[in-house]
Design a protein around this motif. Structure first.
Motif, mmCIF file in Angstrom:
data_model
loop_
_atom_site.group_PDB
_atom_site.id
_atom_site.type_symbol
_atom_site.label_atom_id
_atom_site.label_comp_id
_atom_site.label_asym_id
_atom_site.label_seq_id
_atom_site.Cartn_x
_atom_site.Cartn_y
_atom_site.Cartn_z
ATOM 1 N N TRP A 165 0.833 -1.209 0.000
ATOM 2 C CA TRP A 165 0.000 0.000 0.000
ATOM 3 C C TRP A 165 0.867 1.258 0.000
ATOM 4 O O TRP A 165 0.529 2.258 -0.645
ATOM 5 N N GLN A 175 1.579 2.033 -3.434
ATOM 6 C CA GLN A 175 0.397 2.553 -4.127
ATOM 7 C C GLN A 175 0.167 4.039 -3.834
ATOM 8 O O GLN A 175 -0.209 4.817 -4.708
ATOM 9 N N ILE A 197 -7.791 3.800 -2.640
ATOM 10 C CA ILE A 197 -6.383 3.719 -2.245
ATOM 11 C C ILE A 197 -6.137 4.594 -1.020
ATOM 12 O O ILE A 197 -5.806 4.108 0.053
ATOM 13 N N GLY A 213 3.694 -3.595 -5.521
ATOM 14 C CA GLY A 213 3.503 -2.181 -5.227
ATOM 15 C C GLY A 213 4.802 -1.407 -5.121
ATOM 16 O O GLY A 213 4.794 -0.174 -5.083
ATOM 17 N N SER A 260 5.707 1.147 -7.909
ATOM 18 C CA SER A 260 4.889 2.363 -7.831
ATOM 19 C C SER A 260 5.442 3.369 -6.827
ATOM 20 O O SER A 260 5.101 4.551 -6.881
ATOM 21 N N GLY A 274 1.351 -3.008 -10.630
ATOM 22 C CA GLY A 274 0.836 -2.433 -9.397
ATOM 23 C C GLY A 274 0.306 -3.512 -8.472
ATOM 24 O O GLY A 274 0.477 -4.712 -8.723
ATOM 25 N N HIS A 306 -3.309 -4.054 -6.424
ATOM 26 C CA HIS A 306 -4.645 -3.598 -6.018
ATOM 27 C C HIS A 306 -5.680 -4.643 -6.417
ATOM 28 O O HIS A 306 -5.548 -5.273 -7.474
#
Length: 805
Positions: free
Chosen positions: A44, A47, A77, A587, A590, A598, A600
């Motif tokens: 995360w 992200q 997000i 992630g 990113s 990515g 998600h």
């Protein structure tokens, strides 16, 4: 009077203190300033990097990010919907630091639920521990599913509000339901809310039965009305978050596909194989009773007394090497691709649940049994395909969620709930001897028989191996040794569960024949439950999972390839990192770059289809149109960045338009086409290019001159009107295009990109992401959450006044 008052309020003072102590003792490294290392939280942070950087530099929210999957809305997000005042209630109730605060709230919430049901306060404390120490909460926490565990904490008090309303206490029911339903929605995990709906429907049916039987249908209707208004306020307080989740969901992988291939696997939401990828096995369901029935987890510490450790020592490994290898060994051999641990509800809780099936009379027993059985069956996913397919195809909303095994959460609520409903008359002394002995004999007999079956015959019934063993590269000789360790784990935990069930049954009997006082019985039962659950939970989530705050705050270290790419100061380009097994579950890229991949669970449906059909197959035309300027591959000395000179940049003019009839033709046309000269356009966008005549002029230019995640500015110059293709993901629900300040239509090209007819001359083209509902939603959030808070304050004042009288 003072003594009576103290006796009445004492458990309510002690309860939260005990819950807080237990949570922080379990997560003691938090006190030392450490942080839990959580895989999903680490991903995360990749992200969210661009979103947080924008927030820190401008003080504003960006509702779009370009750092993963080519670009997607930021709603799911990290968007702060600050007008929802319930965030302050969440801040107050989440005492201290997560994840200890999550477990504290889960215990406190279940304590409130049992109190509303009339269970003695001291016994309710025990019930709160039985619920709050469920292994799934700790496993989910360890994996970084914070929103899930956060949402779980508010389910039980939400149910308490429902029950109060159905029992005629409308103000209290309204307040609790509105507040905790609103807080549950605030946490942002609609799957938990959806599954809690199964329990809410069950409760409503039970109370409808009582209302019909007692001719109180008007009271029932009034309660339903009260709850409906409370529910609307809860939805209103979270309107912005819910609206954008719903609206974006239709364009994500949780919405329907326009492609007609593989139709048998498709639903109006997730594809069936994706939704059921993590399906509980039929036999695996018994690990609700026996934790290591199927080996525990895919990263288990076998210990130095295991056969695997001895095997390694005998084959040339020193003690340190062998100990390191067995500390994270894939002992799980069930049908799922992998797991962090079993959904162990507890041997004692399972026993008490069966006790409740024989001791409790009335529709609540049958309702809780039915919804428990349904959740266990649905958790089996493709292992119970007929039921699962029916729900995926016909049950509203069910196909929007993946990991069907998560529905076992329902059983984690209903089983301890029935267990402590059953203990209420026992504790209060209203359960007669015949009924007690009948319930005790049958419940103990059934549960003990199940355990003995696995203890005596498990070693010969199961293979203790899985197809994933060889896929993980475990040598055949080691698999044989591992099978022996798995057998030993099953036997040891079967014996362990047997002992706890017999001890709990003995405590029940001793209390019934008055060999134990009520408080002593509650204390003994509580200690047995804590001892059982605590030890099991520590297998999968312990102090070794914690790291320093500095390491947690900086989870990624740039490689030489990353540093090389970061020297490129071009405004906007993408990177495709192939050094990970699956670039679309990563992630980290990113964190440093705008990634083609990515991490998600709700990427755009069309982008996922582009991955499946083209990106994963290395279609360079597609990589070029996505402005993939760098490809990172593994070299001899680590990751190496390769510059792609064919990347088309941020925008370009095309001289040919190919109109196609549907999505099937649109995606297939991306094979063997030249995106620098041709654009593939669905016929539904023909109106956007009416009157346009392509020209062969190649002197026109278009360039990105300013970049922000939610605002892109281009400068164009061309002698003739031209169609420009922008290497940005098409999403019309918020992206507004202007030419010299005047709004102009844009359309989709090349399956996922934006395109526009650009007039002749020199122009400034601006794309701004500004969904209209964002500002409207702020007002609804504020008004609804303020009403809930005012009602809550009024209810508290009313209750205090009533008590003083």
């Amino acid at each position: 009077m003072k003594k009576e008052l103290l006796a009445r309020i004492l458990p309510h003072i002690i309860a939260p203190i005990l819950f807080l102590l237990a949570a922080y003792i379990y997560f003691s490294p938090l006190i030392e300033g450490k942080t839990l290392a959580q895989h999903d939280v680490v991903q995360w942070k990749g992200q969210v990097k661009e979103i947080q950087d924008y927030r820190q530099s401008t003080g504003e929210e960006t509702l779009w990010t370009n750092t993963m999957f080519g670009g997607m809305p930021a709603y799911l997000i990290s968007v702060r919907f600050t007008n929802n005042l319930l965030s302050w209630g969440d801040w107050i109730l989440q005492v201290g630091k997560a994840p200890a605060s999550f477990i504290f709230m889960a215990m406190l919430g279940f304590y409130i639920l049992l109190l509303v049901l009339g269970v003695n306060a001291w016994l309710s404390i025990v019930g709160a521990f039985a619920y709050g120490l469920s292994s799934y909460f700790f496993i989910a926490t360890g994996a970084g599913h914070n929103a899930k565990v956060h949402a779980i904490g508010y389910v039980a008090p939400m149910l308490a509000g429902m029950i109060l309303a159905f029992r005629g206490r409308y103000l209290g029911g309204f307040t609790l339901f509105a507040l905790f339903f609103g807080l549950n929605l605030y946490t942002g995990h609609p799957q938990i809310t959806y599954y809690a709906g199964f329990i809410m429907v069950t409760i409503a049916i039970v109370y409808f039965y009582y209302a019909y039987k007692d001719k109180l249908l008007m009271q029932f209707a009034k309660a339903l009305g009260v709850l409906a208004v409370a529910g609307l306020l809860a939805f209103g307080a979270n309107f912005s978050k819910l609206w954008f989740t719903y609206d974006y969901g239709k364009d994500s992988i949780r919405g329907p596909s326009e492609l007609t291939s593989n139709s048998s696997n498709k639903t109006s939401g997730l594809d069936k194989d994706y939704a059921t990828g993590w399906s509980y096995g039929v036999a695996e369901s018994f690990n609700l009773l026996i934790p290591n029935l199927m080996g525990g987890s895919t990263g288990m510490d076998l210990g130095t007394d295991s056969k695997m450790y001895n095997f390694l020592k005998e084959n040339g490994y020193n003690s340190r090497q062998a100990e390191s290898i067995v500390s994270q060994f894939p002992t799980y051999w069930g049908p799922q691709p992998g797991t962090s641990g079993p959904v162990y509800i507890g041997a004692i809780v399972v026993f008490l649940f069966f006790f409740g099936l024989f001791a409790v009379k009335g529709p609540e027993k049958w309702g809780l049994l039915a919804v428990t059985a349904l959740s266990i069956a649905l958790a089996m996913g493709h292992n119970f395909n007929s039921l699962t397919s029916f729900f995926l195809d016909h049950f509203p909303g069910y196909n929007k969620f993946r990991t069907v095994s998560m529905i076992l959460y329902v059983a984690e609520v209903t089983m301890p709930l029935l267990a402590f409903i059953a203990l209420k008359p026992l504790y209060d002394g209203t359960l007669d001897k015949k009924q007690f002995m009948f319930a005790l004999k049958w419940s103990a007999g059934i549960v003990v028989s199940i355990i003995l079956f696995f203890l005596l015959f498990g070693g010969v019934l199961f293979s203790f191996t899985t197809i994933y063993d060889s896929q993980r590269g475990i040598p055949e000789q080691m698999i044989q040794v591992l099978m022996d360790d798995r057998k030993a784990m099953l036997k040891a935990d079967s014996l362990r569960s047997l002992i706890y069930v017999l001890l709990a049954a003995g405590a029940l009997y001793a209390f019934f024949i008055k060999k134990l006082k009520p408080l002593h019985f509650a204390a003994i039962l509580g200690l047995l439950i804590i001892a059982d659950m605590w030890v099991v939970n520590k297998r999968y989530m312990n102090n070794n999972n914690f790291v320093s705050e500095q390491k947690a705050d900086n989870p990624f270290t740039p490689t030489n390839a990353d540093l090389q790419i970061l020297k490129d100061k071009t405004l906007d380009y993408r990177v495709f990192n192939l050094t990970f097994g699956d670039p679309f579950s990563d992630g980290s890229t990113s964190y440093f770059h705008k990634s083609l991949g990515g991490y998600h669970g709700a990427k755009m449906r069309r982008y996922q289809e582009l991955i499946d059909a083209h990106i994963s197959k290395g279609n360079m035309a597609v990589l070029n149109m996505l402005n993939t300027r760098y490809v990172i591959q593994q070299g001899e000395k680590g990751p190496v960045a390769h510059f792609n000179p064919e990347a088309l940049g941020n925008a370009w003019f095309v001289d040919t338009l190919q109109i196609v009839p549907n999505a099937d033709a649109e995606i297939s046309s991306l094979n063997g086409f030249n995106p620098s000269t041709k654009a593939i356009v669905d016929k539904r966008f023909k109106k956007a290019i009416e009157g346009f005549s392509p020209s062969n002029d190649t002197t026109g230019t278009i360039k990105l001159i300013d970049y922000k995640p939610n605002r892109l500015v281009y400068k164009s110059n061309t002698k003739y009107p031209k169609v420009a293709v922008f290497s940005e993901i098409y999403y019309p629900k918020g992206w507004i295009a202007t030419v010299d300040g005047k709004e102009q239509d844009h359309f989709r090209a090349d399956y996922v990109l934006r395109a526009m007819v650009v007039p002749a001359g020199s122009h400034e083209i601006v794309f701004t992401f500004k969904p209209k509902m964002f500002e409207i939603g702020k007002k609804i959030d504020l008004a609804s959450s303020l009403l809930i808070i005012l009602v809550f304050i009024g209810w508290i004042a009313f209750e205090i006044k009533k008590q003083l009288k």
